[in-house]
Design an enzyme around this catalytic site. Structure first.
Site, PDB file in Angstrom:
ATOM      1  CB  SER A 157     -44.127   9.404 -17.415  1.00 48.68           C
ATOM      2  OG  SER A 157     -43.245  10.598 -16.651  1.00 48.68           O
ATOM      3  CE1 TYR A 179     -47.135  13.809 -14.459  1.00 49.24           C
ATOM      4  CE2 TYR A 179     -45.814  12.451 -13.996  1.00 49.24           C
ATOM      5  CZ  TYR A 179     -46.049  12.831 -14.616  1.00 49.24           C
ATOM      6  OH  TYR A 179     -44.875  13.554 -16.247  1.00 49.24           O
TER       7      TYR A 179
END
Length: 283
Positions: A157, A179
């Site tokens: 990501s 995350y």
């Protein structure tokens, strides 16, 4: 000897066998669809059988290849091993592995949980990539050569290269510190695996998506609105299925036989304008 530079040759994946974790929805489904529609035999794996079955049936209606599914929970090494064991019952080789499964957790900075916030995030987002790849390496290298290597794609990501942990994708007052950190780890693990496996003719690359519709971004889309999200992007839109499928197709096709250890950012340039404000939306 003449070189065939036609699209049908450079991007030919007919007959390839692929396994996509988290393939029942979102980015995993986008990739699975792109592979199947170009003639690959694709296995999608995730926890929810109903979702997997629906995705497989939908993709199979319009694909040259075939999609099947395996129910699995890869939040532990035992779960990874179970998925690998089931795959081995069905196939004796593997050409393409897409490590896509991922989860997130948002919570206040001063009350961020250890088990769900850190341990589970790293188990799914990072540890599973290592154990999936190492556990399938013999099947990946079975047919591989330096002209036609096996492929591993790790879905990371842009969060892995950005320092902002609080934004429109998390609830007010919450952040996704674990995350973002896990995705930075995915990037580094991708480089490590690329070095480790290059002599075994296995290419390892990462795709770093920006904003794409998925279960993970559903809260943000609902809260902010898809039109506002699109307006806040430099390109005036967020990522579509063809963007993800096309990038993945390149990374698993003959066109990228000499590409390994790369982190491909797929965000429409949004990381370059991370502080841009359009209306009330800040990304």
């Amino acid at each position: 000897m003449s070189t065939d530079l036609s699209i049908s040759s450079l991007y030919n994946i007919k007959g390839k066998i692929a396994l996509v974790t988290g393939g029942g929805s979102g980015i995993g489904k986008m990739i699975a669809e792109g592979l199947a529609k170009n003639g690959a035999k694709v296995y999608i794996a995730a926890r929810k059988e109903a979702q997997l079955k629906a995705a497989a049936e939908e993709i199979n209606k319009t694909s040259a290849g075939k999609v099947d599914y395996i129910v699995a929970n890869i939040a532990s090494k035992a779960g990874v091993d179970a998925l690998i064991a089931e795959f081995r019952k069905r196939e004796s080789k593997l050409h393409i592995l897409v490590n896509n499964s991922g989860i997130t957790w948002g919570a206040p900075f001063d009350n961020f949980p250890e088990a769900k916030g850190w341990d589970n995030i790293f188990a799914v987002n990072v540890k599973s990539i290592f154990y999936m790849t190492s556990g399938l390496v013999d099947l990946l290298e079975k047919d591989s050569t330096n002209a036609d290597p096996a492929r591993v794609i790790n879905i990371s990501s842009v969060a892995g290269i950005e320092a902002e942990s609080e934004g429109s994708l998390s609830d007010a007052g919450n952040g996704v510190w674990s995350y973002n950190t896990s995705k930075a780890a995915v990037n580094h693990l991708t480089s490590q695996l690329a070095i480790t496996l290059v002599r075994r003719h296995i290419n390892v690359n990462a795709i770093l998506p920006g904003l794409f519709p998925s279960k993970m971004t559903a809260f943000g889309f609902k809260t902010v609105g898809s039109d506002n999200f699109a307006a806040s992007q430099p390109t005036g839109r967020y990522g579509h299925t063809e963007d993800m499928a096309g990038t993945a197709l390149f990374l698993v096709s003959p066109a990228s036989a000499h590409v390994t250890g790369n982190h491909i950012i797929l965000d429409g340039g949004s990381r370059l304008l991370a502080q841009r404000v359009t209306g009330q939306v800040k990304l």
